[in-house]
Enzyme design. Sequence first.
Site, mmCIF file in Angstrom:
data_model
loop_
_atom_site.group_PDB
_atom_site.id
_atom_site.type_symbol
_atom_site.label_atom_id
_atom_site.label_comp_id
_atom_site.label_asym_id
_atom_site.label_seq_id
_atom_site.Cartn_x
_atom_site.Cartn_y
_atom_site.Cartn_z
ATOM 1 N N LYS A 8 19.098 46.787 6.387
ATOM 2 C CA LYS A 8 20.372 47.520 6.477
ATOM 3 C C LYS A 8 20.475 48.473 5.276
ATOM 4 C CE LYS A 8 24.795 47.934 7.852
ATOM 5 N NZ LYS A 8 25.107 48.659 9.086
ATOM 6 N N ASN B 115 29.213 51.966 17.791
ATOM 7 C CA ASN B 115 29.627 51.234 16.586
ATOM 8 C C ASN B 115 30.270 52.184 15.592
ATOM 9 O OD1 ASN B 115 27.922 51.604 13.874
ATOM 10 N ND2 ASN B 115 26.579 52.055 15.602
ATOM 11 N N ASN C 164 18.417 57.373 4.698
ATOM 12 C CA ASN C 164 19.428 57.459 5.749
ATOM 13 C C ASN C 164 20.202 58.765 5.599
ATOM 14 O OD1 ASN C 164 21.662 57.267 7.379
ATOM 15 N ND2 ASN C 164 21.954 55.069 7.074
ATOM 16 N N PHE C 165 19.743 59.785 6.338
ATOM 17 C CA PHE C 165 20.426 61.080 6.379
ATOM 18 C C PHE C 165 21.182 61.208 7.694
ATOM 19 C CE2 PHE C 165 16.596 62.898 3.879
ATOM 20 C CZ PHE C 165 17.206 62.635 2.662
ATOM 21 N N CYS D 32 23.682 58.432 9.329
ATOM 22 C CA CYS D 32 24.816 57.638 9.795
ATOM 23 C C CYS D 32 25.952 58.626 10.111
ATOM 24 C CB CYS D 32 25.247 56.651 8.709
ATOM 25 S SG CYS D 32 26.619 55.640 9.251
ATOM 26 N N LYS E 191 15.232 59.532 7.988
ATOM 27 C CA LYS E 191 15.796 59.190 9.311
ATOM 28 C C LYS E 191 16.768 60.271 9.770
ATOM 29 C CE LYS E 191 17.973 55.436 11.878
ATOM 30 N NZ LYS E 191 18.401 54.040 11.819
ATOM 31 N N ASN F 65 18.913 58.241 14.855
ATOM 32 C CA ASN F 65 20.092 57.428 14.589
ATOM 33 C C ASN F 65 21.031 57.593 15.793
ATOM 34 O OD1 ASN F 65 22.337 56.055 13.318
ATOM 35 N ND2 ASN F 65 21.362 56.502 11.355
HETATM 36 C C1 LIG Z 1 25.990 48.109 14.575
HETATM 37 C C2 LIG Z 1 24.988 49.115 14.097
HETATM 38 C C3 LIG Z 1 24.816 49.328 12.734
HETATM 39 C C4 LIG Z 1 23.890 50.264 12.274
HETATM 40 N N1 LIG Z 1 23.717 50.439 10.932
HETATM 41 C C5 LIG Z 1 22.758 51.313 10.486
HETATM 42 C C6 LIG Z 1 22.483 51.437 9.105
HETATM 43 O O1 LIG Z 1 23.078 50.769 8.241
HETATM 44 N N2 LIG Z 1 21.534 52.340 8.723
HETATM 45 C C7 LIG Z 1 20.836 53.099 9.630
HETATM 46 O O2 LIG Z 1 19.965 53.885 9.242
HETATM 47 N N3 LIG Z 1 21.060 52.973 10.958
HETATM 48 C C8 LIG Z 1 21.997 52.111 11.407
HETATM 49 N N4 LIG Z 1 22.202 51.961 12.756
HETATM 50 C C9 LIG Z 1 21.437 52.806 13.705
HETATM 51 C C10 LIG Z 1 20.205 52.072 14.275
HETATM 52 O O3 LIG Z 1 19.284 51.718 13.267
HETATM 53 C C11 LIG Z 1 19.479 52.938 15.342
HETATM 54 O O4 LIG Z 1 19.023 54.132 14.743
HETATM 55 C C12 LIG Z 1 20.351 53.299 16.539
HETATM 56 O O5 LIG Z 1 21.281 52.285 16.829
HETATM 57 C C13 LIG Z 1 19.529 53.567 17.792
HETATM 58 O O6 LIG Z 1 18.654 52.499 18.113
HETATM 59 P P1 LIG Z 1 19.041 51.278 19.111
HETATM 60 O O7 LIG Z 1 19.424 51.866 20.449
HETATM 61 O O8 LIG Z 1 17.804 50.423 19.152
HETATM 62 O O9 LIG Z 1 20.183 50.579 18.466
HETATM 63 C C14 LIG Z 1 23.126 51.030 13.220
HETATM 64 C C15 LIG Z 1 23.311 50.803 14.591
HETATM 65 C C16 LIG Z 1 24.215 49.862 15.044
HETATM 66 C C17 LIG Z 1 24.366 49.637 16.534
#
Ligand SMILES: Cc1cc2nc3c(=O)[nH]c(=O)nc-3n(C[C@H](O)[C@H](O)[C@H](O)COP(=O)(O)O)c2cc1C
Length: 366
Positions: A44, A76, A135-136, A138, A176, A203
């Site tokens: 995370k 989210n 992380n560029f 969120c 990212k 992301n």
């Molecule tokens: C609840 C939640 C929290 C996330 N927190 C982060 C984070 O802290 N840092 C990050 O780079 N991406 C975060 N993401 C993005 C995921 O790493 C991913 O890039 C995105 O959800 C797409 O992939 P998925 O469909 O497998 O979830 C988060 C996603 C979700 C659903």
Amino acid sequence: MDLSITVNGIKFPNPFLLGSGPPGTNARVIAKSFDAGWGGAVAKTVSLESSKVVNVVPRYGKLRSRNNGEVIGFENIELISDRPIEVWLEEFRQIKKDYPDHVLIASIMEEYDKGRWQELTRVVQDTGVDAFELNFSCPHGMTERKMGSEMGEHSDLTEEVTGWVTEVAKIPVWAKMTPNITNIKEPASAAVRGGANGISAINTILSVIGVNLDTLRPMPTVEGYTVPGGYSSQAVKPIALRMVSQLALSLPKETSISGIGGIETAHDVIEFMLLGASTVQICTGVMLKGVKMVDELQEGLAKFMTEKGFNSVQEIVGKSLPYFSTHMELVSRMKEAKRHKAGEASRDNEWAQKDITEKTAELTSN
Ligand SMILES: Cc1cc2nc3c(=O)[nH]c(=O)nc-3n(C[C@H](O)[C@H](O)[C@H](O)COP(=O)(O)O)c2cc1C
């Protein structure tokens, strides 16, 4: 079967990584996943001052299939990690000590300040993590502090901040990407100019998951109000595949790609690899199905390799990229194949209201 792959000099036992988010939210859950068979994890996202990170409840919302209720989309409004950096540093050390052959990638994010980014890079690097993910991307919450996708949406910032990190990083750096941008190739090549060794994509996509028709409040609803959040899960996969293929076709060969977005099965994994990803990350899939889903990923990938005669995972990477073309070329290929009549027999003039669903089926490939 050997599912390992070496990327940017790092040997991954298999290409399956936990994506940054709840699946990598502390050392305990990461260790459990490594025991279950995951090759690596992107933890995370961490920053220097966790006290500034305050989450809300509820912070998730689901889009369900009208037919069977299966979750096909997920929103989210969660922030990055709210755990102190000192705790994380200790846990990074511990994970690497207990699992030296698994790959641990630290996701980092900071404000627009060279000193802070470089300090974060140094302290995290000293723990022995294998690589960084910047992380560029969120798309909510952190942007109010000019962090996350505020950087990824501006290529000049992406290049500059990547450069700050690569100046002090001795390990590979992945950047990212946010999909909330017109042309993903621009921030990705900016990150490469800044020295990034790899690109992670994608992301989440900015979204509003729905509106409650009783209360008239958009969701997820926190004390009656909401903000747009990040969309993930199955529904985003086609957009992620498109972006990964665009990156693979345009970036320098030595830049690795970690594919993310809607992956739940070995089938999805293989699609990302065929379009240029050498590793994949899964976040929402793990939240909905649990870490044991990696069993099917391993079995499915091994079965595919045996059936298709691939001797290594690396051989799959980018195999389908030569089949992207232009519309003009598709038309001329149809002409060459003497199939142009097929195109003419379905001209717009022939659509009639009563057979619209049949016509749609006739023109669909799968
Ligand atoms: C609840 C939640 C929290 C996330 N927190 C982060 C984070 O802290 N840092 C990050 O780079 N991406 C975060 N993401 C993005 C995921 O790493 C991913 O890039 C995105 O959800 C797409 O992939 P998925 O469909 O497998 O979830 C988060 C996603 C979700 C659903």
